[in-house]
Enzyme design. Structure first.
Site, PDB file in Angstrom:
ATOM      1  N   THR A 167      90.537  42.477   3.878  1.00 25.03           N
ATOM      2  CA  THR A 167      91.223  42.892   5.105  1.00 25.03           C
ATOM      3  C   THR A 167      92.010  41.700   5.636  1.00 25.03           C
ATOM      4  O   THR A 167      91.426  40.642   5.876  1.00 25.03           O
ATOM      5  CB  THR A 167      90.190  43.359   6.145  1.00 25.03           C
ATOM      6  OG1 THR A 167      89.416  44.397   5.546  1.00 25.03           O
ATOM      7  CG2 THR A 167      90.863  43.875   7.403  1.00 25.03           C
TER       8      THR A 167
ATOM      9  N   GLU B  18      79.201  49.352   4.596  1.00 24.81           N
ATOM     10  CA  GLU B  18      77.932  48.820   4.121  1.00 24.81           C
ATOM     11  C   GLU B  18      76.891  49.928   4.236  1.00 24.81           C
ATOM     12  O   GLU B  18      76.940  50.757   5.145  1.00 24.81           O
ATOM     13  CB  GLU B  18      77.531  47.589   4.951  1.00 24.81           C
ATOM     14  CG  GLU B  18      78.429  46.402   4.639  1.00 24.81           C
ATOM     15  CD  GLU B  18      78.108  45.177   5.479  1.00 24.81           C
ATOM     16  OE1 GLU B  18      76.953  45.010   5.887  1.00 24.81           O
ATOM     17  OE2 GLU B  18      79.038  44.399   5.723  1.00 24.81           O
TER      18      GLU B  18
ATOM     19  N   CYS C 267      82.804  43.307   9.954  1.00 21.31           N
ATOM     20  CA  CYS C 267      84.168  43.840   9.893  1.00 21.31           C
ATOM     21  C   CYS C 267      84.744  44.206  11.260  1.00 21.31           C
ATOM     22  O   CYS C 267      85.696  43.569  11.713  1.00 21.31           O
ATOM     23  CB  CYS C 267      84.195  45.064   8.977  1.00 21.31           C
ATOM     24  SG  CYS C 267      83.832  44.623   7.274  1.00 21.31           S
TER      25      CYS C 267
ATOM     26  N   LYS D 129      73.337  47.510  11.489  1.00 20.55           N
ATOM     27  CA  LYS D 129      73.191  48.969  11.365  1.00 20.55           C
ATOM     28  C   LYS D 129      72.132  49.246  10.311  1.00 20.55           C
ATOM     29  O   LYS D 129      71.784  48.340   9.534  1.00 20.55           O
ATOM     30  CB  LYS D 129      74.526  49.613  10.998  1.00 20.55           C
ATOM     31  CG  LYS D 129      75.005  49.332   9.584  1.00 20.55           C
ATOM     32  CD  LYS D 129      76.257  50.145   9.307  1.00 20.55           C
ATOM     33  CE  LYS D 129      76.625  50.152   7.859  1.00 20.55           C
ATOM     34  NZ  LYS D 129      77.818  50.917   7.568  1.00 20.55           N
TER      35      LYS D 129
HETATM   36  C1  UDX Z   1      83.349  49.391   8.751  1.00 17.22           C
HETATM   37  C2  UDX Z   1      84.258  50.569   8.416  1.00 17.22           C
HETATM   38  O1  UDX Z   1      83.565  51.787   8.726  1.00 17.22           O
HETATM   39  C3  UDX Z   1      84.657  50.543   6.939  1.00 17.22           C
HETATM   40  O2  UDX Z   1      85.552  51.599   6.648  1.00 17.22           O
HETATM   41  C4  UDX Z   1      85.303  49.201   6.640  1.00 17.22           C
HETATM   42  O3  UDX Z   1      85.632  49.109   5.266  1.00 17.22           O
HETATM   43  C5  UDX Z   1      84.381  48.058   7.039  1.00 17.22           C
HETATM   44  O4  UDX Z   1      84.012  48.171   8.414  1.00 17.22           O
HETATM   45  P1  UDX Z   1      80.771  48.810   8.360  1.00 17.22           P
HETATM   46  O5  UDX Z   1      81.047  47.473   8.978  1.00 17.22           O
HETATM   47  O6  UDX Z   1      79.949  48.881   7.119  1.00 17.22           O
HETATM   48  O7  UDX Z   1      82.159  49.550   7.996  1.00 17.22           O
HETATM   49  O8  UDX Z   1      80.020  49.646   9.484  1.00 17.22           O
HETATM   50  P2  UDX Z   1      80.235  51.048  10.234  1.00 17.22           P
HETATM   51  O9  UDX Z   1      79.419  52.084   9.589  1.00 17.22           O
HETATM   52  O10 UDX Z   1      81.662  51.318  10.424  1.00 17.22           O
HETATM   53  O11 UDX Z   1      79.556  50.709  11.650  1.00 17.22           O
HETATM   54  C6  UDX Z   1      80.064  49.630  12.449  1.00 17.22           C
HETATM   55  C7  UDX Z   1      79.241  49.446  13.683  1.00 17.22           C
HETATM   56  O12 UDX Z   1      79.507  50.499  14.609  1.00 17.22           O
HETATM   57  C8  UDX Z   1      77.742  49.414  13.499  1.00 17.22           C
HETATM   58  O13 UDX Z   1      77.211  48.346  14.256  1.00 17.22           O
HETATM   59  C9  UDX Z   1      77.281  50.747  14.035  1.00 17.22           C
HETATM   60  O14 UDX Z   1      75.961  50.682  14.537  1.00 17.22           O
HETATM   61  C10 UDX Z   1      78.287  50.984  15.140  1.00 17.22           C
HETATM   62  N1  UDX Z   1      78.466  52.393  15.482  1.00 17.22           N
HETATM   63  C11 UDX Z   1      78.968  53.255  14.568  1.00 17.22           C
HETATM   64  C12 UDX Z   1      78.146  52.837  16.763  1.00 17.22           C
HETATM   65  O15 UDX Z   1      77.695  52.060  17.609  1.00 17.22           O
HETATM   66  N2  UDX Z   1      78.337  54.158  17.057  1.00 17.22           N
HETATM   67  C13 UDX Z   1      78.837  55.034  16.162  1.00 17.22           C
HETATM   68  O16 UDX Z   1      78.982  56.208  16.521  1.00 17.22           O
HETATM   69  C14 UDX Z   1      79.149  54.581  14.878  1.00 17.22           C
END
Ligand code: UDX
Length: 453
Positions: free
Chosen positions: A122, A159, A278, A341
């Site tokens: 990214t 992830e 990310c 997460k």
């Molecule tokens: C993210 C993007 O989803 C992915 O497409 C990109 O390639 C990398 O960044 P990731 O970092 O693995 O992926 O986590 P993601 O599942 O997106 O969750 C990010 C954060 O948001 C987590 O801390 C999660 O707990 C939080 N979250 C997610 C919320 O607080 N509420 C939600 O409804 C969804």
């Protein structure tokens, strides 16, 4: 095809293993000897469901190997994926793209013939073009006759779902530089061959669409997708603040608005907010780049997204503090979860760990338990106390904070947990527990953005 993946972190390791599983012959390259050794033994050095199996299979059948030699890709095919990290720069919001420069500097002098550098990391918009200039300068200075083209094919994997997302992406975006038509068609053909299986789909997955665009658009697709996801989470958390003030329930509200097809139910879980390697750094890098480009208006919006997100961590601190009459000092608080997460051991910018650390700094006796992230958490916050099981973590607690929605916590028996703690007060930082069962078992339950008790 013979492919190389340079950088084998969360993204690169999954990508290398995924490409091998899609039928290619893959060499992964990383400067970290420890990582390379573990990956060559067929294991991931981080928690990612299903990835060990792919690594074991690929290394055992000989189609996947890892190396610390930066020149290794030069003798192995002519497609090189760039998957190194682009972390937040020290002391600023910008993304540090220095590792990409280092890869180009180490690899390009060894290349002859035609090669494709396919960016996956990214990056701030403009990076691919800058790298192409760097490549061209190296070729000029070394008098090389190699032809090296930089294109960008951003990675969207999550992830915890890295294997599924790599093998079955929901879209493939290809950013091309300005090229004569036949040269552009050649690059597209290479990418189509690499992704032949996902592009074709199978019995359980629809064919992935391929969107071909220019470099800048491809770079921006990734950053703006992550910013949008962050915005969605902060939006529902901001609405949660209103719900708290008005005595409403944000969880029910989110379910209701998510039923509108234009809004959708994903990323509307209110609570402690987003973290990880990310979303937080990508939104800041987007802010920094927008500012550099003079697109200042978007900055205000993105800054507010970040501010709302960080406020959730403070809100949790305030909730716990209030439950002790204004000060947590000397009280035993258990924090369930350290990973940012569930299904991940990643603790980078983890709201869970930040809350645990802040409670500790405020004088609480904090115990942390996480099913897989304790080792990583301990490295970052060595002064916290870590428990080896959920039960051990709960013993004697005067307050419990659920900070990561692991299944183990969602399924916990409130009656059993009640017997272990000394004061049954639970703060559900992810609104993931069945509140009724916990209150029925004698707990004081407090969610976020909802006045359920
Ligand atoms: C993210 C993007 O989803 C992915 O497409 C990109 O390639 C990398 O960044 P990731 O970092 O693995 O992926 O986590 P993601 O599942 O997106 O969750 C990010 C954060 O948001 C987590 O801390 C999660 O707990 C939080 N979250 C997610 C919320 O607080 N509420 C939600 O409804 C969804």
């Amino acid at each position: 095809m013979e492919l190389n993946v340079i950088g084998t972190g969360y993204l690169g390791a999954a990508h290398a293993a995924g490409m091998a599983s899609l039928g290619h012959d893959v060499t992964g390259v990383d400067t970290d000897r420890g990582r390379v050794g573990t990956l060559n033994a067929g294991r991931a050095f981080f928690h990612e469901p299903g990835l060990d199996e792919l690594l074991r299979e690929g290394t055992a059948t000989g189609v996947l190997r890892f190396s610390t030699d930066p020149a290794a890709p030069a003798g192995h095919g002519n497609v090189h994926f760039l998957a190194v990290g682009t972390p937040q720069e020290r002391g600023s919001y910008r993304a540090d793209t220095g590792s990409l420069d280092a890869v180009v500097d180490a690899l390009v002098p060894h290349l002859s013939g035609a090669h494709l550098l396919v960016g996956k990391s990214t990056v701030p918009v403009g990076t691919a073009q800058r790298l192409q200039h760097r490549v061209d300068r190296i070729l000029r200075e070394t008098g090389s006759s190699a032809r090296v083209t930089v294109c960008w094919c951003p990675e969207f994997l999550r992830e915890g779902h890295a294997v599924e997302d790599t093998l079955h992406p929901d879209r493939i975006v290809l950013g091309l530089p300005e090229l004569p038509e036949d040269a552009a068609a050649e690059v597209e053909a290479v990418i189509r061959e690499i992704y032949a299986r996902p592009l074709a789909g199978d019995a359980t997955h629809r064919p992935a669409p391929l969107l071909v665009t220019d470099l800048a658009t491809a770079e921006l697709v990734k950053v703006s997708a992550n910013a949008f996801l962050a915005m969605k989470v902060s939006y529902i958390n901001a609405v949660g603040e209103v719900c708290e003030a008005a005595g409403a329930d944000v969880a029910v509200l989110a379910r209701a608005i998510g039923m509108d097809g234009r809004i959708g139910p994903e990323f509307l879980r209110a609570g402690l907010g987003y973290g990880g390697g990310c979303l937080p750094k990508d939104i800041r890098a987007f802010m920094a780049r927008a500012g550099e480009l003079g697109a200042d208006e978007v900055l205000t919006m993105l800054r507010e997204v970040d501010t709302v997100n960080l406020r959730r961590r403070e809100k949790m601190m305030a909730l716990v503090r209030d439950s002790f009459g204004g000060a947590v000092s000397g009280h035993r608080v258990t924090v369930l979860g350290a990973a940012f997460k569930p299904d991940s051991d990643d603790v980078r910018d983890s709201p869970a760990l930040q809350v645990a650390g802040a409670l500790n700094l405020a004088g609480a006796q904090v115990t942390v338990y996480d099913p897989v992230a304790v080792d990583n958490a301990r490295r970052l916050f060595p002064t916290l106390r870590y428990a080896s099981s959920l039960e051990a973590a709960l013993v004697g607690a005067e307050a419990v904070v659920v900070a990561t929605e692991w299944k183990e916590f969602r399924d916990a028996d409130p009656a059993v947990a009640r017997e272990l703690v000394s004061r049954p007060v639970i703060f559900d930082g992810r609104n993931c527990l069945p509140s009724g069962s916990w209150t029925d078992a004698g707990w004081v339950y407090r969610g976020m953005g909802r006045c359920v008790s």
